[in-house]
Design a protein around this motif. Structure first.
Motif, mmCIF file in Angstrom:
data_model
loop_
_atom_site.group_PDB
_atom_site.id
_atom_site.type_symbol
_atom_site.label_atom_id
_atom_site.label_comp_id
_atom_site.label_asym_id
_atom_site.label_seq_id
_atom_site.Cartn_x
_atom_site.Cartn_y
_atom_site.Cartn_z
ATOM 1 N N ARG A 255 0.834 -1.199 0.000
ATOM 2 C CA ARG A 255 0.000 0.000 0.000
ATOM 3 C C ARG A 255 0.872 1.253 0.000
ATOM 4 O O ARG A 255 2.069 1.206 0.291
ATOM 5 C CB ARG A 255 -0.930 0.004 1.212
ATOM 6 C CG ARG A 255 -1.864 -1.207 1.297
ATOM 7 C CD ARG A 255 -2.788 -1.068 2.493
ATOM 8 N NE ARG A 255 -3.521 -2.284 2.786
ATOM 9 C CZ ARG A 255 -4.730 -2.562 2.343
ATOM 10 N NH1 ARG A 255 -5.351 -1.697 1.543
ATOM 11 N NH2 ARG A 255 -5.334 -3.693 2.680
ATOM 12 N N ASP A 256 0.251 2.392 -0.260
ATOM 13 C CA ASP A 256 0.974 3.663 -0.268
ATOM 14 C C ASP A 256 1.422 4.065 1.131
ATOM 15 O O ASP A 256 2.435 4.754 1.284
ATOM 16 C CB ASP A 256 0.088 4.766 -0.866
ATOM 17 C CG ASP A 256 -0.171 4.578 -2.346
ATOM 18 O OD1 ASP A 256 0.645 3.888 -3.002
ATOM 19 O OD2 ASP A 256 -1.177 5.100 -2.850
ATOM 20 N N ASP A 257 0.671 3.674 2.142
ATOM 21 C CA ASP A 257 0.991 4.000 3.528
ATOM 22 C C ASP A 257 2.176 3.150 3.987
ATOM 23 O O ASP A 257 2.070 1.935 4.127
ATOM 24 C CB ASP A 257 -0.234 3.725 4.411
ATOM 25 C CG ASP A 257 -0.039 4.188 5.850
ATOM 26 O OD1 ASP A 257 1.109 4.316 6.292
ATOM 27 O OD2 ASP A 257 -1.057 4.407 6.532
ATOM 28 N N SER A 258 3.318 3.797 4.247
ATOM 29 C CA SER A 258 4.528 3.041 4.583
ATOM 30 C C SER A 258 4.445 2.385 5.953
ATOM 31 O O SER A 258 5.224 1.481 6.260
ATOM 32 C CB SER A 258 5.760 3.955 4.534
ATOM 33 O OG SER A 258 5.640 5.018 5.474
ATOM 34 N N GLY A 259 3.494 2.820 6.793
ATOM 35 C CA GLY A 259 3.348 2.211 8.106
ATOM 36 C C GLY A 259 2.464 0.984 8.117
ATOM 37 O O GLY A 259 2.336 0.326 9.143
ATOM 38 N N ASN A 260 1.881 0.667 6.991
ATOM 39 C CA ASN A 260 0.954 -0.465 6.881
ATOM 40 C C ASN A 260 1.701 -1.808 6.844
ATOM 41 O O ASN A 260 2.829 -1.903 6.373
ATOM 42 C CB ASN A 260 0.137 -0.311 5.593
ATOM 43 C CG ASN A 260 -0.835 -1.433 5.365
ATOM 44 O OD1 ASN A 260 -1.897 -1.466 5.973
ATOM 45 N ND2 ASN A 260 -0.471 -2.356 4.480
ATOM 46 N N GLN A 261 1.032 -2.845 7.363
ATOM 47 C CA GLN A 261 1.502 -4.223 7.199
ATOM 48 C C GLN A 261 0.272 -5.099 6.982
ATOM 49 O O GLN A 261 -0.704 -5.021 7.744
ATOM 50 C CB GLN A 261 2.262 -4.717 8.423
ATOM 51 C CG GLN A 261 3.611 -4.074 8.647
ATOM 52 C CD GLN A 261 4.638 -4.521 7.623
ATOM 53 O OE1 GLN A 261 4.906 -5.700 7.465
ATOM 54 N NE2 GLN A 261 5.219 -3.557 6.933
ATOM 55 N N ASP A 262 0.307 -5.935 5.949
ATOM 56 C CA ASP A 262 -0.778 -6.863 5.662
ATOM 57 C C ASP A 262 -0.264 -8.291 5.716
ATOM 58 O O ASP A 262 0.931 -8.550 5.529
ATOM 59 C CB ASP A 262 -1.363 -6.611 4.268
ATOM 60 C CG ASP A 262 -2.163 -5.325 4.192
ATOM 61 O OD1 ASP A 262 -3.046 -5.120 5.057
ATOM 62 O OD2 ASP A 262 -1.905 -4.514 3.281
ATOM 63 N N THR A 263 -1.194 -9.224 5.943
ATOM 64 C CA THR A 263 -0.867 -10.645 5.895
ATOM 65 C C THR A 263 -1.208 -11.203 4.520
ATOM 66 O O THR A 263 -2.267 -10.899 3.965
ATOM 67 C CB THR A 263 -1.625 -11.410 6.985
ATOM 68 O OG1 THR A 263 -1.103 -11.020 8.272
ATOM 69 C CG2 THR A 263 -1.468 -12.912 6.824
ATOM 70 N N TYR A 264 -0.312 -12.015 3.995
ATOM 71 C CA TYR A 264 -0.452 -12.628 2.675
ATOM 72 C C TYR A 264 -0.332 -14.134 2.796
ATOM 73 O O TYR A 264 0.300 -14.663 3.717
ATOM 74 C CB TYR A 264 0.652 -12.145 1.724
ATOM 75 C CG TYR A 264 0.610 -10.688 1.362
ATOM 76 C CD1 TYR A 264 0.155 -10.282 0.099
ATOM 77 C CD2 TYR A 264 1.051 -9.712 2.244
ATOM 78 C CE1 TYR A 264 0.135 -8.939 -0.255
ATOM 79 C CE2 TYR A 264 1.032 -8.377 1.902
ATOM 80 C CZ TYR A 264 0.572 -7.996 0.643
ATOM 81 O OH TYR A 264 0.551 -6.658 0.304
#
Length: 632
Positions: free
Chosen positions: A172-181
């Protein structure tokens, strides 16, 4: 030797355990332990209590990454680097000391998980630049890259079937984001889970024994919470009522319970969730910092788990806790050598209100008031009167000072220096909003928090000698030490920057790729996007404000904060006319065979000597300890 030398040697030589992890059958525990004088891999037999040394110099002297058992329990995987440079290769060792190089790639290799099939290893590697996910097959010796993210892929965990990997990254554009894949072990069928809010951090932790449920950590609601994701129905069950900062650790082997660590008021407690009833209970261990083992396997069987315990005056111990009887036994007791544990000083916990502006004049940059926050503090009183004070901001920055035993703090206390630690805005353990206060403001309000807490202690404790105030920190704490000295020079009489950051643009250019994107870009953006911020928030830009003796210490093999950071500050000070040397304006030491700090006993002794001798010269010895009160 003098009595002080004896104490230094004793403190630095106290054996320390690190990274315990249970074997698959729960009968043994692998851990790093330096009871022989050097870090070695040991294995503890849980039933008999016997401790056997497996290694004889094969493992690194300094502990960085945790070991992992093979699926059959016949060997232990460990990370081997070159004198602390963290450019690990993956090796294995057996009970008879036979070692084998398992994965050798360029850059840094980190073992994330060992598959139940005994063949599959999930690893992270920077071999192609950014840290991405790889799968290694023991049967063929082949290593295949299975992700291609521009930001780091990390926290890979394998389900029992070993057919895919759950991991975290950010597209994502938000550098503070983390997602699970999820991604197949052959690199196909990658997908991002629709879990958590954009901008939050959602990270996989452990697979349930059925291979259907995935334990998640998530910050969407503000405080960190635990969730169980059902892969069959694409649904998440969130645990708890959201009133506590909690990090999930693991499922129990029967899949009926979840282990988690709750953080409150700079302390950790271990809690257990019953998945059938949803009830949560806290383990009955002594107060202090008592988390489940997090960076290894904490589970011996369905009822017995591994818990660590420490307090400011009690060194780390390993406990075995029975979830059915609520009783525990100490598997490895803390060692104190010839030192009396009663000599260690406890911490006073309190909070200080800060609006991100200190009372001391700011000399480098002007700051406007920020969010008013309660800043948690730990104050250690040396007992000297009057007492010099060492202000000790932590590294990270997203870590947290806790009520645990700290060898460097106790070392300073034995020499008569009181110590102040604080969890400035941006620290971990206080929720998402508290951490995000630092985004875009590195070197701003959080540094005012550091100064403001020091001012508070000086104002409210009349036993502090306000003419002998030092600042000392390592890594981001080293950045803080540099910054405190150039932003608030009127406050300090000496400073120590250990493996500290002095030039943000150079740091961005030369640190490891996952630190570049996961740390620098998250908090500062890129130098191209924010050149003025990178320049203005670099301590070296304001080096002419230095008005107190400075000790610069840096390991030559540091890849997190490269030694160029120390050299840049040294060269700028020299250019400005500051004189080096013990009688000069700054002292400079590069440490060979060492990287980003060290847990090696001999290297700790060397660091203790440098710190102690510098402070004695520059702040003067406390009257009771030396018989004189004037600075040299």
């Amino acid at each position: 030797m003098t009595d002080e030398t004896d104490v230094l040697e004793e403190l630095a030589s106290l054996p320390t355990l690190a990274h315990p992890t249970a074997s698959p059958d729960g009968e043994r525990i692998a851990l790093y332990y330096d009871i022989t004088g050097r870090n070695q891999l040991h294995v503890l037999d849980v039933e008999s209590g016997s401790l056997t040394r497996w290694s004889d110099g094969e493992v690194p002297r300094a502990v960085k990454e945790s070991p992992h058992w093979s699926a059959d329990g016949e060997r232990v995987y460990f990370h081997k680097d070159d004198d602390g440079d963290e450019q690990h290769d993956l090796h294995s060792i057996t009970a008879d000391g036979e070692t084998e190089a398992v994965v050798t790639l360029d850059g840094q290799t980190t073992l994330f998980d060992v598959g139940d099939d005994g063949d599959t290893l999930a690893i992270g590697s920077t071999a192609a630049g950014q840290q991405n996910l790889y799968v290694h097959r023991r049967s063929t010796g082949e290593t295949e890259r299975i992700t291609d993210h521009e930001r780091a892929a990390h926290s890979g965990v394998l389900p029992p079937a070993c057919d895919r990997v759950a991991y975290a990254s950010n597209e994502r554009d938000d550098s503070g984001n983390q997602d699970t894949y999820f991604v197949g072990v052959d690199g196909t069928d990658q997908r991002r889970l629709d879990v958590g809010e954009p901008g939050a951090e959602t990270v996989p932790v452990d697979w349930g024994p059925d291979g259907r449920r995935l334990l998640l950590s998530d910050t969407s609601t503000g405080l960190n919470r635990c969730g169980v994701y059902d892969t069959t129905h694409d649904e998440v069950r969130w645990l708890g009522d959201g009133d506590s900062q909690e990090r999930p650790v693991a499922f129990t082997p029967d899949g009926d319970r979840v282990l988690a660590v709750r953080t409150r008021a700079a302390a950790d407690a271990s809690v257990v969730y019953d998945l059938e009833t949803g009830e949560r209970r806290e383990l009955g261990v002594p107060e202090g910092v008592s988390p489940f083992v997090r960076f290894g396997n904490p589970v011996l069987d369905d009822r017995r788990v591994l818990v660590l315990h420490t307090t400011p005056t009690r060194r780390l111990e390993l406990l075995c806790y029975d979830l059915e009887t609520d009783e525990y036994e100490t598997l490895i007791e803390a060692e104190y050598g010839d030192l009396d544990p009663d000599r260690f000083r406890d911490a006073e916990f309190f909070t200080v209100e800060s609006d991100g502006v200190a009372e001391t004049p700011a000399r480098a940059i002007d700051l406007s008031p920020a969010t008013e926050l309660d800043i948690e503090c730990l104050l250690y009183d040396s007992g000297e009167r009057p007492s010099p004070l060492i202000v000790n901001p932590h590294g990270g920055p997203p870590v947290q000072e806790k009520r645990s035993f700290d060898l460097y703090t106790q070392f300073l206390l034995t020499r008569g220096y009181s110590v102040l630690q604080m969890n400035y805005r941006g620290s971990a353990g206080r929720g998402r909003a508290f951490r995000e206060e630092l985004y875009g403001d590195w070197g701003g309000a959080e540094q005012a928090d550091v100064a403001r807490t020091a001012e508070h202690v000086i104002e409210t404790r009349d036993w502090i000698d306000e003419d002998r105030i030092g600042v000392y920190g390592g890594s981001y704490g080293g950045y803080s030490a540099y910054w405190q000295l150039v932003q608030y020079p009127d406050l300090y009489d000496a400073g120590i920057a250990f493996v500290g950051v002095s030039d943000l643009a150079d740091m961005y250019e030369n640190t490891m790729p996952h630190f570049k994107t996961g740390l620098m870009e998250r908090y500062l953006g890129t130098p191209d996007e924010n050149p003025e911020r990178y320049d203005a928030r670099s301590p070296v830009t304001h080096a002419e404000n230095l008005d107190a003796p400075l000790l610069i210490v840096h390991g030559v093999n540091d890849r997190r904060v490269p030694v160029s950071q120390a050299r840049i500050m040294r060269d700028r000070l020299t250019e400005l006319g500051y004189q080096p040397g013990e009688d000069g304006d700054f002292e400079y030491h590069e440490l060979g065979a060492e990287g980003h700090g060290s847990s090696d006993i001999d290297q700790k002794k060397r660091t203790f000597r440098l710190l102690g001798e510098f402070l004695d010269r520059r702040l003067g010895r406390p009257v009771a300890a030396s018989g004189r009160g004037d600075k040299q």
